[in-house]
Design a protein around this motif. Structure first.
Motif, mmCIF file in Angstrom:
data_model
loop_
_atom_site.group_PDB
_atom_site.id
_atom_site.type_symbol
_atom_site.label_atom_id
_atom_site.label_comp_id
_atom_site.label_asym_id
_atom_site.label_seq_id
_atom_site.Cartn_x
_atom_site.Cartn_y
_atom_site.Cartn_z
ATOM 1 N N PHE A 271 0.744 -1.429 -0.106
ATOM 2 C CA PHE A 271 0.013 -0.239 0.331
ATOM 3 C C PHE A 271 0.907 1.203 0.112
ATOM 4 O O PHE A 271 1.777 1.242 0.747
ATOM 5 C CB PHE A 271 -0.703 0.230 1.328
ATOM 6 C CG PHE A 271 -1.904 0.906 1.339
ATOM 7 C CD1 PHE A 271 -3.014 1.702 0.178
ATOM 8 C CD2 PHE A 271 -1.479 1.708 2.483
ATOM 9 C CE1 PHE A 271 -3.420 2.778 0.414
ATOM 10 C CE2 PHE A 271 -2.702 2.937 2.304
ATOM 11 C CZ PHE A 271 -3.601 3.532 2.340
ATOM 12 N N TYR A 272 0.920 1.897 -0.530
ATOM 13 C CA TYR A 272 1.143 3.455 -0.701
ATOM 14 C C TYR A 272 0.978 4.575 0.523
ATOM 15 O O TYR A 272 2.818 4.666 0.853
ATOM 16 C CB TYR A 272 0.566 4.336 -2.088
ATOM 17 C CG TYR A 272 0.675 5.922 -2.207
ATOM 18 C CD1 TYR A 272 1.948 5.950 -3.624
ATOM 19 C CD2 TYR A 272 0.185 6.880 -1.622
ATOM 20 C CE1 TYR A 272 2.666 7.736 -3.437
ATOM 21 C CE2 TYR A 272 0.871 8.550 -1.317
ATOM 22 C CZ TYR A 272 1.768 8.249 -2.270
ATOM 23 O OH TYR A 272 2.946 9.588 -2.768
ATOM 24 N N GLY A 273 0.884 4.219 1.328
ATOM 25 C CA GLY A 273 0.759 5.308 2.886
ATOM 26 C C GLY A 273 1.340 4.427 2.892
ATOM 27 O O GLY A 273 2.853 4.746 3.613
ATOM 28 N N ILE A 274 1.734 3.180 3.499
ATOM 29 C CA ILE A 274 2.202 2.098 4.369
ATOM 30 C C ILE A 274 4.102 2.353 3.918
ATOM 31 O O ILE A 274 5.470 2.385 4.495
ATOM 32 C CB ILE A 274 2.354 0.808 4.356
ATOM 33 C CG1 ILE A 274 1.283 0.242 5.498
ATOM 34 C CG2 ILE A 274 3.751 -0.117 4.343
ATOM 35 C CD1 ILE A 274 0.290 -1.051 5.058
ATOM 36 N N GLN A 275 4.564 2.608 2.116
ATOM 37 C CA GLN A 275 5.297 2.876 2.092
ATOM 38 C C GLN A 275 6.247 4.083 2.146
ATOM 39 O O GLN A 275 7.394 4.519 2.319
ATOM 40 C CB GLN A 275 5.560 2.798 0.324
ATOM 41 C CG GLN A 275 5.267 1.335 -0.454
ATOM 42 C CD GLN A 275 5.422 1.427 -2.054
ATOM 43 O OE1 GLN A 275 6.170 0.940 -2.432
ATOM 44 N NE2 GLN A 275 4.401 1.261 -1.947
ATOM 45 N N LYS A 276 4.814 5.413 2.142
ATOM 46 C CA LYS A 276 5.423 6.293 2.603
ATOM 47 C C LYS A 276 6.047 6.808 4.178
ATOM 48 O O LYS A 276 6.647 7.270 4.772
ATOM 49 C CB LYS A 276 4.191 7.721 2.813
ATOM 50 C CG LYS A 276 4.006 7.622 0.799
ATOM 51 C CD LYS A 276 5.224 8.978 0.361
ATOM 52 C CE LYS A 276 4.919 9.624 -1.122
ATOM 53 N NZ LYS A 276 6.313 10.112 -1.246
ATOM 54 N N GLY A 277 5.316 5.944 4.685
ATOM 55 C CA GLY A 277 5.510 5.859 6.798
ATOM 56 C C GLY A 277 6.568 5.349 6.409
ATOM 57 O O GLY A 277 7.817 5.755 6.931
ATOM 58 N N ALA A 278 6.781 4.112 5.533
ATOM 59 C CA ALA A 278 8.169 3.311 5.729
ATOM 60 C C ALA A 278 10.038 3.902 5.556
ATOM 61 O O ALA A 278 10.684 3.865 6.156
ATOM 62 C CB ALA A 278 8.329 2.365 4.570
#
Length: 381
Positions: A271-278
């Protein structure tokens, strides 16, 4: 019922899946169980990580399928993290592959490189998933001994005296789970040379480097390591993101390409949001690591007191988010010992035997428990 595949007969349900179901049953009965068994961080990720996710979900395209290779900026963040943390240079385009947790990577690597009947060197004690995945892909686990008297490092001379002609992969994990032992650069060099001599793909599983460890290391720091080494890493432990399922693997372009062939046929990008959080997590400063380790150090000192109460011994210099403790010689079974404590004191501790036969005589405590709960556990004795 349709008969299951033969491969399922080679494995059992994961120990923690079974045991935690039992623990949940006791809690449902009203028992005040304190869970010191599993390494699932109870602390939250940083506020910057949470903010990054919240902001990302409103961006255009955030809810569409993502690249199998992850966002370019995530791979760049991983490359910067490895350069800043370990001095390791990795090409974000060809030498890094994000994963939905490093556990996924164990399966992908095994499917990419193992054929039926191939052999795999698995540490004893070690992470049980190395064995179960090996069996699921119809390869053969060959266990190598790790012993306390050898600093939980393999006897490579003894290993080399064996027939290794069918061995394709060797799993190592330093800092080691469950014992907390570390490997030196010289030992990493020995492992790499051993693997090269015997045409073995060496995979270091490295999720614990930053937890109570003053000397984080990567096996890829050793010159020439990428020729026959991969390294798995994860955001689960270091950044309190276990449930987010974010990991990655680094290695040569040829090895990463092979893993991508498997991954791209098994799942889509995370998921895009998880990648941004990572990305936000990987950009954390020393303040993050220091504050996290302050909490874990306070908890570990309390666990040491509990271990003393149980008459066990331990290595105070071990690293990571567990305390590996040796039972008194009067205790004949680690599993019976922890079950007695579970039902008598309502405390769940992991028996060393789930990590292999060399785990008999040991138990493992997780630091993912509040200091108040650890004090309560001490009081119960």
């Amino acid at each position: 019922m349709i008969e299951t595949a033969e491969r399922l007969k080679t494995v059992q349900e994961y120990y923690f899946s079974r045991k935690l179901r039992e623990v949940r049953g006791l809690i449902a009965e009203g028992r005040p169980v304190i869970n010191m068994g599993i390494g699932s961080p109870d602390l939250a990720p940083s506020s910057k990580v949470i903010d990054a996710v919240q902001n990302a979900i409103l961006e255009d395209g955030a809810h569409q399928y993502q690249s199998y290779q992850g966002l370019p900026e995530l791979r760049t963040a991983i490359a910067s993290f490895y350069k800043n943390s370990f001095g390791v240079q990795a090409d974000p385009a060809t030498e890094i592959l994000p994963l939905m947790g490093s556990k996924e990577g164990i399966m992908h690597i095994s499917m990419a490189f193992l054929d039926k009947g191939d052999e795999v060197l698995v540490p004893n004690p070690g992470y049980p998933t190395y064995t179960s995945v090996t069996k699921l892909v119809e390869a053969v686990p060959v266990y190598y001994d790790l012993k306390e008297e050898n600093g939980w490092f393999p006897d490579l001379d003894a290993l080399e005296a064996k027939d290794l002609s069918k061995v394709k992969i060797m799993w190592v994990c330093y800092p080691h789970m469950p014992t907390g032992a570390s490997a030196t650069k010289e030992q990493f060099s020995q492992l790499i040379a051993f693997a090269k001599r015997n045409n073995i793909l060496l995979v270091n599983d490295n999720p614990y480097s930053f937890v109570l460890n003053k000397n984080p290391q990567s096996i890829l720091e050793i010159e020439g390591a990428k020729e026959n080494c991969l390294e798995l890493n994860s955001l689960s432990k270091t950044f309190n993101m276990a449930g987010w399922r974010v990991g990655f693997v680094l290695g040569s372009p040829e090895h990463i390409s092979a893993i991508l062939k498997v991954k791209s046929n098994m799942d889509s990008g995370m998921f895009y949001g998880i990648q941004k959080g990572a990305i936000a997590a990987l950009q954390s400063t020393d303040d993050w690591y220091n504050s996290l380790n302050d909490v874990y150090e306070e908890r570990r000192n309390l666990i040491f007191k509990l271990v003393d109460k149980l008459g066990c011994s331990f290595d105070s210099k071990a690293v990571g988010m567990f305390v590996w403790a040796k039972l008194p010689n009067t205790v004949s079974s680690a599993e019976a010992f922890i079950d007695d404590i579970l039902y008598d004191k309502n405390i769940f501790i992991t028996p060393g035997t789930i990590f292999g036969s060399n785990g008999e005589g040991y138990i493992r405590f997780s630091l993912c428990v509040t200091k108040e709960k650890i004090k309560e556990a001490i009081d119960r004795f």
